[in-house]
Design a protein around this motif. Structure first.
Motif, PDB file in Angstrom:
ATOM      1  N   LEU A 132     -40.038  88.285  39.231  1.00 25.59           N
ATOM      2  CA  LEU A 132     -39.275  89.239  38.441  1.00 25.59           C
ATOM      3  C   LEU A 132     -38.814  90.408  39.318  1.00 25.59           C
ATOM      4  CD1 LEU A 132     -38.391  89.560  35.493  1.00 25.59           C
ATOM      5  CD2 LEU A 132     -40.385  90.989  35.119  1.00 25.59           C
ATOM      6  N   ASP A 133     -39.685  90.849  40.213  1.00 31.66           N
ATOM      7  CA  ASP A 133     -39.319  91.930  41.128  1.00 31.66           C
ATOM      8  C   ASP A 133     -38.105  91.547  41.963  1.00 31.66           C
ATOM      9  OD1 ASP A 133     -42.655  93.204  41.938  1.00 31.66           O
ATOM     10  OD2 ASP A 133     -41.253  93.650  40.316  1.00 31.66           O
ATOM     11  N   ALA A 191     -44.709  88.256  38.466  1.00 30.20           N
ATOM     12  CA  ALA A 191     -44.310  89.627  38.769  1.00 30.20           C
ATOM     13  C   ALA A 191     -43.458  89.656  40.032  1.00 30.20           C
ATOM     14  CB  ALA A 191     -45.537  90.515  38.935  1.00 30.20           C
ATOM     15  N   ARG A 251     -26.103  85.773  35.658  1.00 30.89           N
ATOM     16  CA  ARG A 251     -27.246  86.622  35.373  1.00 30.89           C
ATOM     17  C   ARG A 251     -26.965  88.058  35.816  1.00 30.89           C
ATOM     18  NH1 ARG A 251     -32.892  84.546  37.253  1.00 30.89           N
ATOM     19  NH2 ARG A 251     -33.818  84.860  35.229  1.00 30.89           N
ATOM     20  N   GLU A 267     -37.335  85.049  32.469  1.00 32.03           N
ATOM     21  CA  GLU A 267     -37.353  86.075  31.429  1.00 32.03           C
ATOM     22  C   GLU A 267     -37.545  85.499  30.031  1.00 32.03           C
ATOM     23  OE1 GLU A 267     -34.474  89.155  33.762  1.00 32.03           O
ATOM     24  OE2 GLU A 267     -34.140  87.008  33.555  1.00 32.03           O
ATOM     25  N   ASN A 304     -35.047  91.797  39.751  1.00 28.54           N
ATOM     26  CA  ASN A 304     -34.695  93.178  39.443  1.00 28.54           C
ATOM     27  C   ASN A 304     -34.200  93.938  40.676  1.00 28.54           C
ATOM     28  OD1 ASN A 304     -35.298  92.893  36.746  1.00 28.54           O
ATOM     29  ND2 ASN A 304     -37.412  93.606  36.947  1.00 28.54           N
ATOM     30  N   LEU A 344     -37.416  93.061  27.355  1.00 30.33           N
ATOM     31  CA  LEU A 344     -38.750  92.614  27.734  1.00 30.33           C
ATOM     32  C   LEU A 344     -39.739  93.778  27.630  1.00 30.33           C
ATOM     33  CD1 LEU A 344     -38.555  90.347  30.926  1.00 30.33           C
ATOM     34  CD2 LEU A 344     -39.590  89.786  28.742  1.00 30.33           C
ATOM     35  N   TYR A 387     -49.577  85.509  36.694  1.00 32.42           N
ATOM     36  CA  TYR A 387     -48.721  86.663  36.440  1.00 32.42           C
ATOM     37  C   TYR A 387     -48.401  87.457  37.708  1.00 32.42           C
ATOM     38  CZ  TYR A 387     -47.732  86.166  31.570  1.00 32.42           C
ATOM     39  OH  TYR A 387     -47.199  85.704  30.395  1.00 32.42           O
ATOM     40  N   LEU A 442     -49.307  93.373  35.030  1.00 31.63           N
ATOM     41  CA  LEU A 442     -48.914  93.235  36.437  1.00 31.63           C
ATOM     42  C   LEU A 442     -47.403  93.236  36.615  1.00 31.63           C
ATOM     43  CD1 LEU A 442     -51.422  90.492  37.654  1.00 31.63           C
ATOM     44  CD2 LEU A 442     -51.520  92.938  38.098  1.00 31.63           C
ATOM     45  N   LEU A 443     -46.692  92.995  35.511  1.00 26.77           N
ATOM     46  CA  LEU A 443     -45.242  92.900  35.617  1.00 26.77           C
ATOM     47  C   LEU A 443     -44.616  94.287  35.746  1.00 26.77           C
ATOM     48  CD1 LEU A 443     -44.683  90.346  32.716  1.00 26.77           C
ATOM     49  CD2 LEU A 443     -44.592  89.825  35.145  1.00 26.77           C
ATOM     50  N   ASN A 444     -43.641  94.396  36.623  1.00 28.58           N
ATOM     51  CA  ASN A 444     -42.868  95.637  36.718  1.00 28.58           C
ATOM     52  C   ASN A 444     -41.636  95.470  35.858  1.00 28.58           C
ATOM     53  OD1 ASN A 444     -44.569  96.811  38.714  1.00 28.58           O
ATOM     54  ND2 ASN A 444     -43.624  95.452  40.215  1.00 28.58           N
ATOM     55  N   LEU A 445     -41.673  96.051  34.662  1.00 30.06           N
ATOM     56  CA  LEU A 445     -40.577  95.828  33.734  1.00 30.06           C
ATOM     57  C   LEU A 445     -39.600  96.989  33.755  1.00 30.06           C
ATOM     58  CD1 LEU A 445     -42.719  94.485  30.774  1.00 30.06           C
ATOM     59  CD2 LEU A 445     -41.324  93.144  32.335  1.00 30.06           C
ATOM     60  N   LYS A 446     -38.318  96.644  33.617  1.00 33.01           N
ATOM     61  CA  LYS A 446     -37.300  97.691  33.495  1.00 33.01           C
ATOM     62  C   LYS A 446     -37.256  98.125  32.039  1.00 33.01           C
ATOM     63  CE  LYS A 446     -33.810  95.157  34.733  1.00 33.01           C
ATOM     64  NZ  LYS A 446     -32.427  94.856  35.184  1.00 33.01           N
ATOM     65  N   PHE A 491     -50.019  90.600  31.802  1.00 36.02           N
ATOM     66  CA  PHE A 491     -48.761  91.267  31.433  1.00 36.02           C
ATOM     67  C   PHE A 491     -48.595  92.555  32.217  1.00 36.02           C
ATOM     68  CE2 PHE A 491     -48.275  88.052  28.645  1.00 36.02           C
ATOM     69  CZ  PHE A 491     -48.353  88.253  27.276  1.00 36.02           C
TER      70      PHE A 491
END
Lengths: 211, 226
Positions: free
Chosen positions: A32-33, A29, A100, B143, A36, B196, A25, B188-192, B186
């Motif tokens: 994903l960063d 992360a 995307r 995602e 984003n 999600l 993860y 650890l994720l930087n979510l907007k 979970f």
């Protein structure tokens, strides 16, 4: 479970499993960063595109027969600046999934299409094509990257253009060159006709048309 | 004048081109929807199969269920490959929304199966290999994978409760360990503030449920001491 029940209570297995998932993860992360962050950067460029495009449209609305050449020169300088922002977007989506990120830049691009097509009409009297827009962007990019303009963004931008055209027409109605009004009207009429044939397929456009 | 005529023709052909492209796109979307509909049928079948482990979680039954589900995955791979084959190159992302939620479900099912059989978390590369055993132009994106895994805790919470009902207390403990570790990951994720994030926010209730089951068992002294 395949593992024996007693195995699971061994602290070693637990912490190994824990660090495996945490390691995974941490990777996800980071990925994903990246996505984003890129999205955010594109939004900023899109905002700049929007602001500058709106300014260009206001500039072009001040068109008069005497100031046409001067105006077009100023417009070209403005366009250069707008292209810089768009080229940033093009660089960001290069080798990424263009679709995307479309939601991040669609409004900016639509505003840009409106502005550049307005400029193009004043300069040439014609409707700018997607291909022409795309080659303008490519030319202005330092690495000559391609940037796709979707049909959707193009059509929505042109739909907004008709509104600006009508405003220009009204401005010209009080000038000495009333013939230009007819030219503009004819131009808008043809665009609307073109839209009529496509609105069957796309609900979004027909919404704009009714406006 | 002549210029006006030329201009008119240019515009006409412009809109004709646009029209053609839109027509093509609509037909393509219809095709994709057809494939996705079949895919959804399989996904539903998979889920009903997987639900069986709630009532019977003997090793034999789990193997049986997982084998049946695995078999359906080959059908899925074929359908996904078909979808990939009809997508114009470079535009895969444009149509992704059509199968996005189905793909998320498939990841969830694969991860559930993987946990039931191996007790481990299905990784992103493993998920990709599962859904796309042969390389295609589309794949599981990050995602969709994350969202699929977010669905795991709620199903496992149910499984935990049903395990206790059947007297399989250690299973509840195993699930507790796994879900806690998952939740650590979970976080650890930087979510907007997107879909999600919303799904993630619900996960803490599943974690709580799983904790409560183990808490209950611990109180009653039903768990083996370490």
């Amino acid at each position: 479970m395949k593992r024996k029940q007693s195995d699971m209570s061994e602290a070693g297995t637990d912490s190994k499993q824990k660090s495996e998932i945490v390691a995974l993860y941490s990777e996800y992360a980071k990925e994903l960063d990246e996505i984003n962050d890129r999205y955010e950067r594109i939004i900023k460029c899109s905002r700049d595109t929007t602001i500058n495009s709106k300014r260009l449209i206001s500039l072009l609305q001040r068109l008069t027969d005497d100031t046409k050449d001067e105006l077009l020169k100023k417009a070209e300088a403005d366009l250069k600046r707008i292209h810089e922002h768009i080229c940033k977007i093009a660089s960001e989506v290069h080798q990424q999934d263009y679709y995307r990120y479309t939601r991040a830049f669609t409004f900016g691009i639509q505003e840009y299409v409106e502005a550049v097509s307005f400029y193009y009409f004043i300069k040439t009297g014609e409707l700018i094509s997607i291909k022409t827009i795309e080659s303008m962007i490519k030319e202005s990019h330092k690495d000559k990257l391609d940037f796709r303009i979707t049909i959707s963004d193009y059509m929505l931008g042109i739909a907004d253009l008709t509104g600006e055209m009508m405003r220009l027409c009204i401005n010209y109605a009080s000038s000495n060159n009333k013939e230009y009004c007819f030219t503009i009207c004819e131009f808008v009429r043809k665009i609307l006709l073109g839209f009529e044939t496509t609105s069957v397929y796309h609900y979004e456009y027909s919404k704009k048309l009714r406006l | 004048g002549i210029n006006a005529e030329y201009g008119a023709r240019v515009m006409e052909s412009l809109f004709a081109e646009v029209n053609l492209a839109l027509e093509k796109e609509n037909l393509l979307r219809e095709d994709i929807k057809k494939q996705v509909k079949e895919l959804d049928n399989i996904t539903r079948k998979q889920y009903s199969l997987l639900l069986q482990v709630h009532s019977n979680s003997e090793r034999k039954k789990i193997e049986e269920v997982c084998a049946a589900v695995k078999a359906t995955f080959s059908e899925c791979a074929t359908l996904l490959q078909t979808i990939a084959s009809i997508l114009p190159s470079g535009e895969q992302g444009k149509y992704h929304d059509h199968w996005k939620s189905t793909q998320t479900q498939l990841v969830f099912h694969a991860a559930l199966m993987h946990f039931l059989q191996e007790g481990k978390l299905l990784t992103l590369p493993q998920a990709r290999a599962f859904l796309f055993p042969n390389p295609t132009s589309i794949s599981v994106d990050l995602e969709d994978y994350l969202m699929g895994i977010f669905n795991l805790p709620s199903e496992l919470a149910r499984f935990s409760v049903n395990s206790v009902i059947k007297g399989e207390y250690q299973q509840a403990e195993i699930i507790f360990q796994f879900v806690s570790e998952l939740y650590t990951g979970f976080r650890l994720l930087n979510l907007k503030n997107d879909a999600l994030r919303k799904r993630f926010d619900a996960v803490k209730y599943d974690v709580k449920k799983v904790e409560e089951v183990v808490y209950d068992l611990t109180l009653r002294g039903l768990l083996k001491k370490k």
